[in-house]
Scaffold this active site. Sequence first.
Site, PDB file in Angstrom:
ATOM      1  N   LYS A  83     -24.225  69.115  16.660  1.00 19.17           N
ATOM      2  CA  LYS A  83     -24.792  68.704  18.208  1.00 19.17           C
ATOM      3  C   LYS A  83     -24.220  67.294  18.529  1.00 19.17           C
ATOM      4  O   LYS A  83     -23.520  66.752  17.887  1.00 19.17           O
ATOM      5  CB  LYS A  83     -26.220  68.563  17.894  1.00 19.17           C
ATOM      6  CG  LYS A  83     -26.597  67.542  17.325  1.00 19.17           C
ATOM      7  CD  LYS A  83     -28.428  67.673  17.095  1.00 19.17           C
ATOM      8  CE  LYS A  83     -28.689  66.583  16.000  1.00 19.17           C
ATOM      9  NZ  LYS A  83     -29.835  66.548  15.623  1.00 19.17           N
ATOM     10  N   ARG A 182     -42.354  68.099  18.212  1.00 20.49           N
ATOM     11  CA  ARG A 182     -41.209  68.064  19.157  1.00 20.49           C
ATOM     12  C   ARG A 182     -40.786  69.367  19.512  1.00 20.49           C
ATOM     13  O   ARG A 182     -40.792  69.522  20.827  1.00 20.49           O
ATOM     14  CB  ARG A 182     -40.190  67.181  18.533  1.00 20.49           C
ATOM     15  CG  ARG A 182     -39.016  66.591  19.413  1.00 20.49           C
ATOM     16  CD  ARG A 182     -38.116  65.694  18.768  1.00 20.49           C
ATOM     17  NE  ARG A 182     -37.057  66.379  17.810  1.00 20.49           N
ATOM     18  CZ  ARG A 182     -36.316  65.614  17.216  1.00 20.49           C
ATOM     19  NH1 ARG A 182     -36.166  64.342  17.709  1.00 20.49           N
ATOM     20  NH2 ARG A 182     -35.554  66.248  16.423  1.00 20.49           N
ATOM     21  N   TYR A 307     -16.404  36.258  29.306  1.00 24.21           N
ATOM     22  CA  TYR A 307     -17.513  35.969  30.042  1.00 24.21           C
ATOM     23  C   TYR A 307     -18.509  34.982  29.436  1.00 24.21           C
ATOM     24  O   TYR A 307     -18.670  35.037  28.235  1.00 24.21           O
ATOM     25  CB  TYR A 307     -18.485  37.313  30.246  1.00 24.21           C
ATOM     26  CG  TYR A 307     -17.609  38.292  30.797  1.00 24.21           C
ATOM     27  CD1 TYR A 307     -17.078  38.061  32.105  1.00 24.21           C
ATOM     28  CD2 TYR A 307     -17.336  39.719  29.920  1.00 24.21           C
ATOM     29  CE1 TYR A 307     -16.377  39.194  32.776  1.00 24.21           C
ATOM     30  CE2 TYR A 307     -16.530  40.746  30.768  1.00 24.21           C
ATOM     31  CZ  TYR A 307     -16.072  40.363  32.083  1.00 24.21           C
ATOM     32  OH  TYR A 307     -15.432  41.374  32.758  1.00 24.21           O
TER      33      TYR A 307
HETATM   34  C1  LIG Z   1     -30.058  66.656  14.130  1.00 23.10           C
HETATM   35  C2  LIG Z   1     -30.730  67.812  13.295  1.00 23.10           C
HETATM   36  C3  LIG Z   1     -30.452  68.051  12.079  1.00 23.10           C
HETATM   37  C4  LIG Z   1     -29.605  66.854  11.254  1.00 23.10           C
HETATM   38  O1  LIG Z   1     -30.302  65.631  11.059  1.00 23.10           O
HETATM   39  P1  LIG Z   1     -29.388  64.573  10.337  1.00 23.10           P
HETATM   40  O2  LIG Z   1     -30.370  63.322  10.058  1.00 23.10           O
HETATM   41  O3  LIG Z   1     -28.098  64.333  11.183  1.00 23.10           O
HETATM   42  O4  LIG Z   1     -28.907  65.134   8.889  1.00 23.10           O
HETATM   43  C5  LIG Z   1     -31.144  69.058  11.517  1.00 23.10           C
HETATM   44  N1  LIG Z   1     -32.054  69.745  12.120  1.00 23.10           N
HETATM   45  C6  LIG Z   1     -32.408  69.609  13.145  1.00 23.10           C
HETATM   46  C7  LIG Z   1     -33.122  70.420  14.085  1.00 23.10           C
HETATM   47  C8  LIG Z   1     -31.311  68.565  14.078  1.00 23.10           C
HETATM   48  O5  LIG Z   1     -31.699  68.375  15.471  1.00 23.10           O
END
Ligand SMILES: *Cc1c(COP(=O)(O)O)cnc(C)c1O
Length: 414
Positions: A83, A182, A307
């Site tokens: 993602k 969530r 700055y």
């Molecule tokens: C982002 C995500 C993960 C992975 O999380 P990490 O902490 O980056 O390993 C696993 N499952 C879901 C549903 C996620 O959104």
Amino acid sequence: MHDPSLSRREWLAAAGLTLAGPTFAPMPSAEPSSRRATEPPSRPAAEPSGFDPWLEIDSAALAHNASTVSRLAGGRPILAMVKNNAYGLGLATAGPLFDRLAPIGGFGVVRPSEAVVLREAGVAKPIVLMGPASDQEAELLVRQSTRLTLSAPSDADQMIRLARRLGRAIPVHLYADTGMHRMGLAYDQILTRLDSPLRQAIRIEGAMTELVEDEPFDREQSARLAALAETARRGGIELGRLHAASSDAILRPNPATFLDLVRPGLALYGGYPTPESRARGELRPAYRLKARVIRLDHLAAGEGVSYHHRYRAEQPTWIATLAIGHVDGYPAGAVKGGTVLVGDRLYPVIGTISASHTLIALGPEPRVAVGDVATLVGPDRPELHPNEVAARSGWSEYNMFMHLSPSLHRTVVS
Ligand SMILES: *Cc1c(COP(=O)(O)O)cnc(C)c1O
């Protein structure tokens, strides 16, 4: 249509989620064909000739991290979370590199567009969408062999409509909320949603939950998911492969959460989710953030820079301007103790990191030249490790990856 007699083995084959995974022709290399594997990664020919900053993706580090995670997870297949533009590394760059690695069984995304980009980049392994899609998006994704998740009450109706439209069962994963609150459907109610029209419309390949990353409660959440699968089985419904563990659970390690598949993100890119997990030291940061020196200047004692003149030279010093700033994903807070590598020396970041510029102090000698390459983040020195830059700049480890600008030019080294 869903066939309850489908064995686990058949399901595995259908899902393409075997440990070895399907085999693929090698992807065309993004590098010049003259490149030899034995050459050091950051040789000039691999670098863009212009003055814009860039991101160097280390394919060997991605492979190393995938093998390391696989070993820590007892050889379970990895659903690689890609993602947010593959945690900033670039979906179209990192996706195909992961696709050809044996420990990677498939991909997890949260937005429909991410699945489409992966397919366009040639990724062939299964993709699971762990977020909502419109009807139109859902149809496109299913046609491209992306799995949807049953995560909200309205998803059931969408899947039924889609199955009717396509004339076949839709492969899905169930998203059970076991305490995170969530995403997903409450684990103690999800089975009641599987009424007969829905069961006709879907083929359940897997069931997932998301851990809160608190060790004892993670065990409880995993037990809830396993119990859910057991209850379903007694009712004649197979939930397929169960998955829960993110990088945190894998690195602790908390084997009770490993179930059938693991689902890391950060660890695959070489980041540690917590300072404690960093003690393991087995992962390699898979990117270098690089920029060029574009200006040299000399300060007399007492002169200030940038700055508000936040930095004043105590003694006469040379300084250099780098063509990179916080819009590129370098944390503005790196002025609080961050360092940058040019040649074989580390130089302190000074003044203010602005949108497109970063200043470093060189000392009494100019030492560097306009056009020289600076490495701001990467595996080359402990001070440049993303976790260390995060710690020094007050950023989270995740931001060091996810805030890398999508517009940075990307090169691949191995
Ligand atoms: C982002 C995500 C993960 C992975 O999380 P990490 O902490 O980056 O390993 C696993 N499952 C879901 C549903 C996620 O959104």
